[in-house]
Design a protein around this motif. Structure first.
Motif, PDB file in Angstrom:
ATOM      1  N   LEU A 293       0.814  -1.217   0.000  1.00  0.00           N
ATOM      2  CA  LEU A 293       0.000   0.000   0.000  1.00  0.00           C
ATOM      3  C   LEU A 293       0.843   1.260   0.000  1.00  0.00           C
ATOM      4  O   LEU A 293       0.309   2.369  -0.056  1.00  0.00           O
ATOM      5  N   GLY A 294       2.187   1.121   0.089  1.00  0.00           N
ATOM      6  CA  GLY A 294       3.053   2.281   0.079  1.00  0.00           C
ATOM      7  C   GLY A 294       3.162   2.976   1.410  1.00  0.00           C
ATOM      8  O   GLY A 294       3.535   4.150   1.481  1.00  0.00           O
ATOM      9  N   LEU A 295       2.802   2.282   2.491  1.00  0.00           N
ATOM     10  CA  LEU A 295       2.797   2.871   3.822  1.00  0.00           C
ATOM     11  C   LEU A 295       4.024   2.479   4.645  1.00  0.00           C
ATOM     12  O   LEU A 295       4.210   2.988   5.756  1.00  0.00           O
ATOM     13  N   ALA A 296       4.850   1.574   4.143  1.00  0.00           N
ATOM     14  CA  ALA A 296       6.020   1.119   4.892  1.00  0.00           C
ATOM     15  C   ALA A 296       7.130   2.166   4.821  1.00  0.00           C
ATOM     16  O   ALA A 296       7.280   2.902   3.839  1.00  0.00           O
TER      17      ALA A 296
ATOM     18  N   PHE B 275      -4.188  -7.244  -3.801  1.00  0.00           N
ATOM     19  CA  PHE B 275      -4.571  -5.829  -3.778  1.00  0.00           C
ATOM     20  C   PHE B 275      -4.903  -5.329  -5.177  1.00  0.00           C
ATOM     21  O   PHE B 275      -5.795  -4.489  -5.344  1.00  0.00           O
ATOM     22  N   GLU B 276      -4.191  -5.845  -6.183  1.00  0.00           N
ATOM     23  CA  GLU B 276      -4.491  -5.438  -7.548  1.00  0.00           C
ATOM     24  C   GLU B 276      -5.886  -5.925  -7.964  1.00  0.00           C
ATOM     25  O   GLU B 276      -6.679  -5.176  -8.559  1.00  0.00           O
ATOM     26  N   GLN B 277      -6.211  -7.181  -7.626  1.00  0.00           N
ATOM     27  CA  GLN B 277      -7.544  -7.709  -7.953  1.00  0.00           C
ATOM     28  C   GLN B 277      -8.635  -6.965  -7.211  1.00  0.00           C
ATOM     29  O   GLN B 277      -9.710  -6.681  -7.763  1.00  0.00           O
ATOM     30  N   GLN B 278      -8.365  -6.604  -5.943  1.00  0.00           N
ATOM     31  CA  GLN B 278      -9.350  -5.856  -5.162  1.00  0.00           C
ATOM     32  C   GLN B 278      -9.592  -4.474  -5.761  1.00  0.00           C
ATOM     33  O   GLN B 278     -10.724  -3.985  -5.839  1.00  0.00           O
ATOM     34  N   ALA B 279      -8.493  -3.838  -6.189  1.00  0.00           N
ATOM     35  CA  ALA B 279      -8.624  -2.507  -6.789  1.00  0.00           C
ATOM     36  C   ALA B 279      -9.428  -2.566  -8.081  1.00  0.00           C
ATOM     37  O   ALA B 279     -10.289  -1.728  -8.340  1.00  0.00           O
TER      38      ALA B 279
ATOM     39  N   ASN C  60       6.966   1.992  -6.234  1.00  0.00           N
ATOM     40  CA  ASN C  60       6.250   3.182  -6.703  1.00  0.00           C
ATOM     41  C   ASN C  60       4.978   2.810  -7.459  1.00  0.00           C
ATOM     42  O   ASN C  60       3.940   3.459  -7.327  1.00  0.00           O
ATOM     43  N   ARG C  61       5.082   1.775  -8.282  1.00  0.00           N
ATOM     44  CA  ARG C  61       3.904   1.357  -9.057  1.00  0.00           C
ATOM     45  C   ARG C  61       2.740   0.989  -8.139  1.00  0.00           C
ATOM     46  O   ARG C  61       1.597   1.391  -8.356  1.00  0.00           O
ATOM     47  N   TRP C  62       3.038   0.243  -7.089  1.00  0.00           N
ATOM     48  CA  TRP C  62       1.966  -0.144  -6.162  1.00  0.00           C
ATOM     49  C   TRP C  62       1.479   1.032  -5.333  1.00  0.00           C
ATOM     50  O   TRP C  62       0.326   1.074  -4.934  1.00  0.00           O
TER      51      TRP C  62
ATOM     52  N   ALA D  29      -2.302   1.950  -5.360  1.00  0.00           N
ATOM     53  CA  ALA D  29      -3.016   2.055  -4.086  1.00  0.00           C
ATOM     54  C   ALA D  29      -3.667   3.416  -3.947  1.00  0.00           C
ATOM     55  O   ALA D  29      -4.821   3.541  -3.504  1.00  0.00           O
ATOM     56  N   ALA D  30      -2.936   4.489  -4.329  1.00  0.00           N
ATOM     57  CA  ALA D  30      -3.514   5.834  -4.246  1.00  0.00           C
ATOM     58  C   ALA D  30      -4.725   5.966  -5.158  1.00  0.00           C
ATOM     59  O   ALA D  30      -5.761   6.518  -4.776  1.00  0.00           O
ATOM     60  N   ALA D  31      -4.608   5.445  -6.395  1.00  0.00           N
ATOM     61  CA  ALA D  31      -5.741   5.499  -7.324  1.00  0.00           C
ATOM     62  C   ALA D  31      -6.919   4.700  -6.801  1.00  0.00           C
ATOM     63  O   ALA D  31      -8.079   5.108  -6.933  1.00  0.00           O
ATOM     64  N   SER D  32      -6.643   3.553  -6.185  1.00  0.00           N
ATOM     65  CA  SER D  32      -7.730   2.727  -5.633  1.00  0.00           C
ATOM     66  C   SER D  32      -8.445   3.452  -4.516  1.00  0.00           C
ATOM     67  O   SER D  32      -9.686   3.431  -4.430  1.00  0.00           O
TER      68      SER D  32
END
Length: 276
Positions: free
Chosen positions: A17-20, A49-53, A104-106, A110-113
């Motif tokens: 999620l980019g939070l680490a 996470f990609e499937q959930q988004a 960065n991609r994730w 994650a931000a877009a989701s």
């Protein structure tokens, strides 16, 4: 280090999620190279996470989509005067670039989701509120319609009763038999309309007291001094009832009997009586 506890600690999800933090990300990538279980858990989390988004994503309005794209574009543009440095062609740089790019991609996904989820929640709330208001309005209109229909049915029944009574009274063959209350029941009154040609009998019993539970009024025709059943009275308090045909009669009377009527009148429960 217990690898299973590390996998279940939530660090992998935070990284995806980019939070680490940078330290947590570096440690995760290092462990992923050393332990296949960590690498597999990281890959599984990224796919999940990609499937959930993708599953929860909804297409926003055209204006909102353009606005979000512009904001993301401005976020990725370098500050004015900032030179973009080309990456070093060292083995260490080449080794770390894929991980940083993946991170960065994730982050962007994650931000877009999150943005799409927020927009979707707002739209869902808006449409749900509109649905609730429309449903309340529909229920109110339905209640008004039911009330109006009930009123129309009442007026229709009264009109039919009035039409029937008018038709009966206008018939020249009708004999009107007024039945006053017997001693002790002087306030009661009923009227029989007897057609001497068709032998039809109609009864107006609006001046009779309310019927107790388990009881029912019954009309009798006195023929040659004997009572003949002319029918029980059903729901004609406010109008006129069609009773049994009576070929001939000397008088009419009404008694209060058990529900369903009686083969012989209960003289102690006699309410009204009138001669033809």
């Amino acid at each position: 280090m217990n690898i299973q506890e590390y996998i279940q600690s939530g660090v992998i999800e935070s990284y995806v999620l980019g939070l680490a933090s940078e330290e947590e990300a570096a440690e995760l990538l290092h462990l992923a190279r050393l332990h296949p279980a960590v690498k597999q858990a990281l890959t599984h989390a990224e796919l999940a996470f990609e499937q959930q988004a993708l599953a929860t994503a909804e297409t926003p309005a055209a204006g909102l989509q353009q606005q979000l794209l512009q904001q993301l574009q401005h976020s990725f543009e370098p500050a004015p005067g900032t030179a973009i440095k080309a990456p070093d062609a060292t083995s260490s740089s080449l080794h770390t670039l894929p991980a940083a790019g993946s991170n960065n991609r994730w982050k962007y996904l994650a931000a877009a989701s999150v943005i799409l989820l927020v927009v979707s929640a707002c739209l869902n709330f808006y449409f749900y509120s509109g649905y609730q208001q429309a449903n309340k309005k529909y229920e109110s209109l339905l209640e008004e319609q039911n009330t109006l229909t009930a009123s129309i049915n009442v007026y229709k029944a009264r009109l039919e009763e009035s039409t029937t009574l008018t038709r009966v009274l206008d018939d020249t063959a009708i004999t009107v038999v007024k039945m006053p209350g017997v001693p002790g029941k002087e306030t009661t009154h009923a009227t029989v309309y007897w057609n001497s040609q068709s032998k039809d009998v109609y009864l107006s019993a609006s001046q009779l007291p309310a019927v107790p539970a388990g009881k029912q009024y019954q009309l009798w025709a006195i023929v040659n001094g004997k009572p003949v059943d002319a029918g029980v009275i059903n729901s004609c308090e406010a109008g006129i009832c069609k009773m049994k045909n009576i070929p001939s009669a000397e008088a009419f009377a009404i008694t209060l009997e058990q529900t369903g009527g009686s083969p012989v009148p209960t003289l102690t429960a006699l309410y009204v009586m009138g001669k033809v």
